[in-house]
Design a protein around this motif. Structure first.
Motif, short mmCIF file in Angstrom:
data_model
loop_
_atom_site.label_atom_id
_atom_site.label_comp_id
_atom_site.label_asym_id
_atom_site.label_seq_id
_atom_site.Cartn_x
_atom_site.Cartn_y
_atom_site.Cartn_z
N ALA A 30 0.82 -1.22 0.00
CA ALA A 30 0.00 0.00 0.00
C ALA A 30 0.86 1.26 0.00
CB ALA A 30 -0.93 -0.01 1.22
N HIS A 31 1.93 1.26 0.78
CA HIS A 31 2.77 2.46 0.85
C HIS A 31 3.65 2.62 -0.39
CE1 HIS A 31 1.21 2.63 4.89
NE2 HIS A 31 1.70 3.87 4.97
N PHE A 32 4.07 1.54 -0.99
CA PHE A 32 4.79 1.64 -2.27
C PHE A 32 3.87 2.26 -3.33
CE2 PHE A 32 8.27 -1.88 -1.86
CZ PHE A 32 8.93 -1.09 -0.93
N ALA A 33 2.59 1.86 -3.33
CA ALA A 33 1.65 2.40 -4.32
C ALA A 33 1.43 3.90 -4.08
CB ALA A 33 0.32 1.65 -4.25
N ALA A 34 1.41 4.33 -2.82
CA ALA A 34 1.15 5.73 -2.50
C ALA A 34 2.39 6.61 -2.64
CB ALA A 34 0.60 5.85 -1.06
N PHE A 35 3.57 6.09 -2.28
CA PHE A 35 4.78 6.91 -2.19
C PHE A 35 5.85 6.59 -3.23
CE2 PHE A 35 3.12 7.30 2.13
CZ PHE A 35 3.44 8.59 2.49
N GLY A 36 5.86 5.36 -3.71
CA GLY A 36 6.95 4.91 -4.56
C GLY A 36 7.78 3.84 -3.85
N LEU A 37 8.64 3.19 -4.61
CA LEU A 37 9.36 2.02 -4.10
C LEU A 37 10.49 2.36 -3.13
CD1 LEU A 37 9.58 -0.14 -7.35
CD2 LEU A 37 7.86 -0.22 -5.54
N ASP A 38 10.79 3.64 -2.95
CA ASP A 38 11.86 3.99 -2.02
C ASP A 38 11.33 4.39 -0.64
OD1 ASP A 38 10.68 6.28 -3.08
OD2 ASP A 38 12.54 7.44 -3.12
N TYR A 39 10.04 4.22 -0.41
CA TYR A 39 9.47 4.59 0.88
C TYR A 39 9.85 3.56 1.95
CZ TYR A 39 6.20 6.10 4.47
OH TYR A 39 5.66 6.55 5.65
N PRO A 40 10.35 3.99 3.12
CA PRO A 40 10.70 3.05 4.19
C PRO A 40 9.44 2.57 4.93
CG PRO A 40 11.21 5.29 4.88
CD PRO A 40 10.72 5.37 3.46
N TRP A 41 8.77 1.61 4.35
CA TRP A 41 7.46 1.13 4.78
C TRP A 41 7.45 0.56 6.19
CZ3 TRP A 41 7.64 -3.94 6.11
CH2 TRP A 41 8.74 -4.66 5.62
N TRP A 42 8.63 0.17 6.71
CA TRP A 42 8.67 -0.43 8.04
C TRP A 42 8.17 0.54 9.11
CZ3 TRP A 42 12.66 -0.69 4.52
CH2 TRP A 42 13.60 0.35 4.56
N TYR A 43 8.28 1.83 8.85
CA TYR A 43 7.74 2.78 9.82
C TYR A 43 6.22 2.74 9.84
CZ TYR A 43 12.46 4.65 10.01
OH TYR A 43 13.82 4.79 10.17
N ALA A 44 5.60 2.47 8.71
CA ALA A 44 4.14 2.34 8.68
C ALA A 44 3.68 1.12 9.48
CB ALA A 44 3.65 2.27 7.24
N VAL A 45 4.49 0.06 9.50
CA VAL A 45 4.16 -1.09 10.34
C VAL A 45 4.37 -0.71 11.81
CG1 VAL A 45 4.62 -3.52 10.84
CG2 VAL A 45 4.83 -2.69 8.49
N GLY A 46 5.45 0.01 12.08
CA GLY A 46 5.66 0.52 13.43
C GLY A 46 4.51 1.42 13.88
N GLN A 47 3.94 2.16 12.94
CA GLN A 47 2.80 3.01 13.23
C GLN A 47 1.60 2.17 13.66
OE1 GLN A 47 1.14 5.02 9.80
NE2 GLN A 47 0.54 6.77 11.05
N LEU A 48 1.38 1.04 12.99
CA LEU A 48 0.28 0.15 13.38
C LEU A 48 0.46 -0.33 14.81
CD1 LEU A 48 -0.12 -2.03 10.16
CD2 LEU A 48 -1.46 -0.02 10.83
N GLN A 49 1.71 -0.63 15.17
CA GLN A 49 1.98 -1.07 16.53
C GLN A 49 1.72 0.07 17.52
OE1 GLN A 49 5.57 -3.29 17.05
NE2 GLN A 49 5.39 -3.30 19.27
N ALA A 50 2.13 1.28 17.16
CA ALA A 50 1.90 2.42 18.04
C ALA A 50 0.41 2.72 18.19
CB ALA A 50 2.63 3.66 17.50
N GLU A 51 -0.34 2.57 17.12
CA GLU A 51 -1.76 2.90 17.14
C GLU A 51 -2.60 1.89 17.91
OE1 GLU A 51 -3.59 5.39 16.19
OE2 GLU A 51 -2.14 6.61 15.09
N SER A 52 -2.35 0.61 17.69
CA SER A 52 -3.29 -0.40 18.21
C SER A 52 -2.63 -1.69 18.70
CB SER A 52 -4.29 -0.77 17.11
OG SER A 52 -3.59 -1.44 16.06
N GLY A 53 -1.29 -1.75 18.66
CA GLY A 53 -0.64 -3.04 18.92
C GLY A 53 -0.97 -4.02 17.82
N CYS A 54 -1.29 -3.49 16.63
CA CYS A 54 -1.66 -4.28 15.45
C CYS A 54 -2.90 -5.13 15.72
CB CYS A 54 -0.49 -5.13 14.96
SG CYS A 54 0.85 -4.12 14.29
N ARG A 55 -3.85 -4.57 16.44
CA ARG A 55 -5.13 -5.24 16.69
C ARG A 55 -6.21 -4.53 15.87
NH1 ARG A 55 -4.78 -8.58 21.13
NH2 ARG A 55 -3.14 -8.09 22.64
N ASP A 56 -7.15 -5.29 15.39
CA ASP A 56 -8.29 -4.74 14.66
C ASP A 56 -9.35 -4.38 15.69
OD1 ASP A 56 -10.14 -3.96 12.83
OD2 ASP A 56 -10.38 -5.91 11.89
N VAL A 57 -9.25 -3.17 16.22
CA VAL A 57 -10.11 -2.76 17.34
C VAL A 57 -10.83 -1.45 17.03
CG1 VAL A 57 -8.72 -3.91 19.10
CG2 VAL A 57 -8.19 -1.55 18.48
#
Length: 201
Positions: A37-64
């Motif tokens: 999803a982030h490659f599609a939005a930003f391009g292939l040089d986007y450091p997408w691992w921060y977006a996964v870290g963001q999911l952890q910060a937001e919800s602990g990666c839970r669908d809540v």
């Protein structure tokens, strides 16, 4: 007495470690779709691992569904009623499926990046703080006169948030700690360097 205290400390540490490991494992399940999803939005040089870290910060990666009172939902804690018109224009008609939820996260992150770039504050920490707390960080950077995390935080004057249990926390602390959490959590999913275009700090 000392033995009992040591035993309690070890038990607490094991509980925290187990919860942390569980969150990392859940987040790994979102990694590939977040990357796509982030490659599609930003391009292939986007450091997408921060977006996964963001999911952890937001919800602990839970669908809540959040108890924030505004209806934030899913692993990225998106408030769909606020974002629906813009997401509809981006052909994201719902956020209940994992694919669309992470596409919406990438869309909102890209919007935050656009705001940061327009204000000559093109740093990922700024974009993530916009995602979390709106554009107030841009005002604080403007007052500081430099796009620097500590300098901007020093200019932060926001409300005190009072929780249901009576505890209190500064909205400045919430927002400025958020980017540090995203950075720290993102390291668990890192696969490469950040590159020059998307600098975090």
């Amino acid at each position: 007495m000392a033995t009992r205290l040591a035993g309690s400390a070890i038990a607490l540490l094991l509980m925290v470690t187990t919860a942390w490991a569980g969150a990392v494992d859940r987040c790994r399940g979102y990694a590939q779709e977040t990357r796509r999803a982030h490659f599609a939005a930003f391009g292939l040089d986007y450091p997408w691992w921060y977006a996964v870290g963001q999911l952890q910060a937001e919800s602990g990666c839970r669908d809540v569904l959040s108890r924030d009172g505004v209806g934030s939902e899913g692993p990225a804690q998106i408030t769909y009623r606020w974002w629906r018109p813009a997401l509809d224009r981006a052909d994201i008609s719902e956020i209940r499926t994992t694919r669309n939820h992470l596409r919406a996260q990438a869309f909102i992150n890209h919007d935050a990046w656009r705001q940061a770039s327009k204000a000559e504050a093109a740093r990922l920490w700024v974009a993530f703080q916009i995602y979390n707390g709106g554009g107030l960080v841009l005002r604080e950077i403007g007052i500081a006169g430099v796009c620097d995390w500590q300098a901007a935080k020093d200019q932060c004057r926001r409300k005190i948030v009072v929780y249901a249990d009576g505890s209190r926390e500064s909205a400045c602390s919430i927002n400025y700690d958020y980017s540090r959490k995203v950075y720290r959590y993102g390291q668990f999913f890192r696969l490469g360097g950040d590159g020059d275009r998307f600098r975090f700090w």
